[in-house]
Design a protein around this motif. Structure first.
Motif, mmCIF file in Angstrom:
data_model
loop_
_atom_site.group_PDB
_atom_site.id
_atom_site.type_symbol
_atom_site.label_atom_id
_atom_site.label_comp_id
_atom_site.label_asym_id
_atom_site.label_seq_id
_atom_site.Cartn_x
_atom_site.Cartn_y
_atom_site.Cartn_z
ATOM 1 N N GLY A 39 1.037 -1.183 -0.061
ATOM 2 C CA GLY A 39 -0.024 -0.145 -0.027
ATOM 3 C C GLY A 39 0.889 1.263 0.219
ATOM 4 N N PHE A 42 2.626 1.811 -3.395
ATOM 5 C CA PHE A 42 1.892 2.339 -4.124
ATOM 6 C C PHE A 42 1.148 3.746 -4.093
ATOM 7 N N ARG A 46 2.120 6.743 -6.840
ATOM 8 C CA ARG A 46 1.236 8.062 -7.299
ATOM 9 C C ARG A 46 1.564 9.413 -6.947
ATOM 10 N N PHE B 189 -6.912 -6.315 1.344
ATOM 11 C CA PHE B 189 -6.460 -5.582 0.573
ATOM 12 C C PHE B 189 -7.034 -5.329 -0.871
ATOM 13 N N VAL B 194 -6.593 -1.160 2.621
ATOM 14 C CA VAL B 194 -5.080 -0.742 2.915
ATOM 15 C C VAL B 194 -4.734 0.519 2.228
ATOM 16 N N ILE B 195 -5.272 0.355 0.921
ATOM 17 C CA ILE B 195 -5.291 1.618 0.162
ATOM 18 C C ILE B 195 -6.531 1.674 -0.807
ATOM 19 N N LEU B 199 -6.875 4.868 -5.850
ATOM 20 C CA LEU B 199 -5.473 4.995 -5.814
ATOM 21 C C LEU B 199 -4.315 3.943 -6.297
ATOM 22 N N MET B 200 -5.064 2.916 -6.743
ATOM 23 C CA MET B 200 -4.126 1.772 -7.021
ATOM 24 C C MET B 200 -3.447 1.944 -8.423
#
Lengths: 260, 267
Positions: A39, A42, A46, B189, B194-195, B199-200
């Motif tokens: 996470g 990534f 970005r 995930f 997690v993110i 935004l991946m």
């Protein structure tokens, strides 16, 4: 110490009884920080940077705090699951034995599976150090080691404090997660990205800032002057465990059995 | 249907008993919510041109995540069920005059519902009153809100169907912690916990879109903020229904297989 290692070997044998689960758990423990780290990666892919810190610097931060957490969870697990010991009256047994309560509680549990977690953070550490251009000297290496020790001691201190609370509440408290899991998660990033009050709380009350943020400024030559001060901050984290042990002693003296 | 609905009701009432635990949970969730928002705020402060999701939409996403945690977390566990399997008391469950899949499904569903009832409203209420940029905002229109509710509930059904597989896997491993962890990490995930999925990087996004996990969290939350337009939301609902059907059928089949192997040893 000898007693402690006896405890360890017994626990290891008992945990190996469920072999599939043991390996699954070790792999799982490897995956948990890996997914967090992915996470992080990534996000940096970005956004590029976070308040002037680049990816490898934050990765170093991440590695140190996760190593510390993994080690203290390995050893401090007994305190972490202490509430069940109190609930079921197992602590009475501990008390009648002529050994220190701290060693016995420490030895009551040991999570070997946490090595998965430790391995992951060591890999991140190596990777981060490989990409950072740091002029290494003996003092910096010592500082890095102290950072990890400092982290272990803070997490262990929090585990002990939480366990001490069980003497009064009998049950474990979920709020403690804010300081263990939350503290770990928070200290993955350098503390200066947060609001001031958060950064202050996690520097002066629970000194997570001394584990990675402040000494990292020294290691990465961001400190600007006060080198000695930044270098010595991990010591403050190590000292954190002392009052926790005192509180524990106080708690043991006030312990009343649940009678079950 | 009757036995399942009464199990649901009973469990709901049972779960509502733990009010102080819920309060502690609320405090914890606030901490996490604030922390994540601060991290993303710091990331967003380094300028990039048109981010795939705005900070306002992301704040909504994060608060919904925190308040409906009980709907989306895979590690939420029912130790009773695990104990049943590992101690062999499963034999009693087999004597019950209703299907074991439906019975467990109702039980797990109720647990999550009761936990969410106690936690989500206080969190959301306070989140609406927070100062900017932490404030939670309303959905852009009423229809969006209705779509959000539908997708959220369908998402919950899917999640419970997924979590049934964790319980079934205990028949093989005999200890829940390992499978819980592996399922949990991968599931969370790809659910965007997690993110956030927007935004991946695009290759990872494609994987996430192929798996069912994101339909439980990421999808309803983005419907709420309007990040997913209404027409796409309708397509998503169809997708949710298909996944739900597939997962339940697979789950029933796997449970049947696992139960056939169970040997009850008397006693």
């Amino acid at each position: 110490m000898g007693l402690y290692f006896r405890y360890l070997s017994i626990l290891f044998k008992s945990q190996m009884q469920y072999r599939t689960s043991f390996w699954l758990l070790t792999v799982g423990q490897f995956l948990v920080p890996l997914s967090l780290f992915a996470g992080l990666y990534f996000l940096f892919e970005r956004f590029g940077e976070i308040k002037g810190w680049d990816f490898y610097e934050v990765a170093l931060c991440f590695a140190v705090i996760h190593m510390a957490f993994a080690i203290s969870e390995c050893f401090g697990r007994g305190f972490d699951s202490f509430s069940s010991l109190v609930q079921h009256g197992g602590f009475d047994r501990v008390l009648v034995r002529p050994r220190s309560t701290v060693v016995q509680v420490l030895g009551s549990q040991f999570e070997f599976t946490r090595f998965g977690r430790l391995l992951q953070s060591v890999l991140v550490l190596v990777w981060a150090l490989n990409h950072l251009t740091i002029e290494w000297n003996v003092v910096k290496i010592i500082t890095l080691c102290l950072m990890i020790i400092s982290g272990v001691s803070i997490f262990a201190g929090i585990f002990i404090l939480a366990a001490t609370l069980c003497f009064w509440t009998i049950q474990g408290l979920e709020v403690v997660n804010i300081f263990t899991d939350g503290g770990r998660e928070m200290a993955q990033y350098p503390l200066n990205i947060y609001q001031k009050w958060v950064a202050r709380f996690f520097t002066f009350v629970i000194p997570f800032g001394t584990v990675n943020y402040l000494p990292l400024m020294y290691i990465l030559d961001k400190s600007g002057g006060n080198e000695l001060l930044y270098m010595a901050t991990p010591l403050a984290g190590i000292v954190f465990i002392l009052p926790c042990l005192l509180v524990w002693k106080f708690g043991v003296r006030h312990y009343r059995s649940t009678g079950s | 249907m009757k036995p399942y609905s009464s199990v649901l009701k009973l469990r709901l009432l049972n779960g509502m008993q733990y009010r102080s635990a819920a309060l502690a949970g609320v405090a914890t969730q606030f901490f996490w919510g604030f922390m994540y928002i601060m991290i993303f705020e710091a990331f967003y402060s380094s300028v990039i041109d048109n981010p795939p999701i705005s900070l306002e939409e992301l704040v909504v996403y994060l608060w919904l995540q925190q308040s409906f945690l009980a709907f989306i977390m895979l590690w939420f566990r029912d130790n009773e069920l695990f104990d049943l399997i590992t101690t062999g008391n499963i034999a009693y469950e087999l004597c019950r005059p209703c299907g074991i899949y439906g019975y467990w499904y109702a039980k797990l569903l109720a647990q999550r519902l009761s936990s969410a009832f106690l936690r989500s409203f206080p969190i959301l209420l306070v989140a609406f009153l927070l100062p900017e940029p932490y404030r939670m905002s309303l959905p852009p229109s009423f229809i969006t809100f209705v779509l959000f509710l539908i997708t959220l509930i369908l998402g919950l059904f899917i999640l419970v169907a997924i979590s049934m597989f964790i319980y079934i896997s205990v028949f093989i491993t005999l200890s829940p912690v390992g499978s819980l962890l592996v399922f949990g990490v991968i599931g969370e995930f790809f659910a965007g916990l997690v993110i956030p999925i927007p935004l991946m990087p695009s290759w990872l996004k494609e994987i996430a879109y192929m798996l069912p996990f994101r339909l439980t969290a990421d999808f309803p939350f983005r419907v709420y903020s309007g990040h997913i337009p209404q027409s796409d939301a309708l397509v998503g609902i169809v997708l949710q229904l298909v996944w739900l059907l597939v997962l339940v059928l697979l789950g029933r089949y796997a449970l049947k297989k696992a139960l056939q192997k169970v040997v009850v040893q008397g006693g």
